[in-house]
Design a protein around this motif. Sequence first.
Motif, PDB file in Angstrom:
ATOM      1  N   THR A 127     -42.482 -91.266  53.587  1.00  0.00           N
ATOM      2  CA  THR A 127     -42.339 -90.034  53.861  1.00  0.00           C
ATOM      3  C   THR A 127     -41.864 -89.306  52.492  1.00  0.00           C
ATOM      4  O   THR A 127     -42.528 -88.048  52.264  1.00  0.00           O
ATOM      5  CB  THR A 127     -41.164 -89.725  54.912  1.00  0.00           C
ATOM      6  N   LEU A 130     -45.094 -89.386  49.935  1.00  0.00           N
ATOM      7  CA  LEU A 130     -45.629 -88.270  50.220  1.00  0.00           C
ATOM      8  C   LEU A 130     -45.346 -86.883  50.182  1.00  0.00           C
ATOM      9  O   LEU A 130     -46.062 -85.968  49.877  1.00  0.00           O
ATOM     10  CB  LEU A 130     -46.367 -88.584  51.936  1.00  0.00           C
ATOM     11  N   TYR A 139     -51.695 -83.791  47.920  1.00  0.00           N
ATOM     12  CA  TYR A 139     -51.857 -83.972  49.394  1.00  0.00           C
ATOM     13  C   TYR A 139     -51.540 -82.696  50.086  1.00  0.00           C
ATOM     14  O   TYR A 139     -50.417 -81.952  50.038  1.00  0.00           O
ATOM     15  CB  TYR A 139     -51.274 -85.200  50.001  1.00  0.00           C
ATOM     16  N   LEU A 141     -50.504 -81.869  53.903  1.00  0.00           N
ATOM     17  CA  LEU A 141     -50.476 -82.420  55.008  1.00  0.00           C
ATOM     18  C   LEU A 141     -49.698 -81.843  56.203  1.00  0.00           C
ATOM     19  O   LEU A 141     -49.083 -80.875  55.783  1.00  0.00           O
ATOM     20  CB  LEU A 141     -49.270 -83.773  54.579  1.00  0.00           C
ATOM     21  N   TRP A 143     -46.923 -81.884  58.567  1.00  0.00           N
ATOM     22  CA  TRP A 143     -46.020 -82.738  58.604  1.00  0.00           C
ATOM     23  C   TRP A 143     -45.651 -83.327  59.985  1.00  0.00           C
ATOM     24  O   TRP A 143     -45.047 -84.400  59.946  1.00  0.00           O
ATOM     25  CB  TRP A 143     -44.777 -82.134  57.922  1.00  0.00           C
ATOM     26  N   THR A 146     -48.078 -86.070  60.199  1.00  0.00           N
ATOM     27  CA  THR A 146     -47.695 -87.267  59.085  1.00  0.00           C
ATOM     28  C   THR A 146     -46.525 -87.963  59.472  1.00  0.00           C
ATOM     29  O   THR A 146     -46.484 -89.154  59.275  1.00  0.00           O
ATOM     30  CB  THR A 146     -47.542 -86.385  57.593  1.00  0.00           C
ATOM     31  N   PHE A 187     -54.687 -91.939  58.823  1.00  0.00           N
ATOM     32  CA  PHE A 187     -55.121 -90.785  57.993  1.00  0.00           C
ATOM     33  C   PHE A 187     -56.725 -90.533  57.771  1.00  0.00           C
ATOM     34  O   PHE A 187     -57.024 -89.533  57.597  1.00  0.00           O
ATOM     35  CB  PHE A 187     -54.408 -90.949  56.352  1.00  0.00           C
TER      36      PHE A 187
END
Length: 189
Positions: A127, A130, A139, A141, A143, A146, A187
């Motif tokens: 985490t 990322l 990226y 994302l 969250w 994610t 993903f």
Amino acid sequence: MANFQNSTSTEARYFAALVPLVNCLRLVINGLSLVKDDGLIKSVTREGNPKELLRGPLYYVLMLILSALVFWRDSPVGVISLSMMCGGDGIADVIGRRFGSMKIFYNEKKSWAGSISMFVFGFLVSTGMLYFYSILGYYQLDWIETLQRVALVSLVATVVESLPITEVVDDNISVPLASMVAAYLSFGY
């Protein structure tokens, strides 16, 4: 010389793979006893046998090379698999040795403390990495999704690491590969 640090060029991934490649060569040379680096052998092996360098440690750097070459910064898959291998599996060994008196019922070589730390630290490091990459703009994302996906990948990697299969497949291969597959399926890229 090109600025590979922030580069998205194809050459950047090869440049990034150079450090683990050099370590790979060091492991092979020392593992075959062509040269002897006592510091390397003591720090990386468990029994002090140079041939150990040709197993787990070598697989580890090969997975680093694979991840850099295949995923680079194009996909969260590589970031997550490396985070699970380095952050999750790495800390699981340390915590498991120190606090791992309560063993997992299906694998007496693994402990609940090690497996729980694998899940928690793999999740946190993945985490964190990322998040760092998203701040840099690599990226975009969602969250909530994610975090759920990373938790799933962490669970898969933790279960694979806990299985009594290390005589068949070293966890320095099985954990990153399982992480790669689970992250790719989660993903989608």
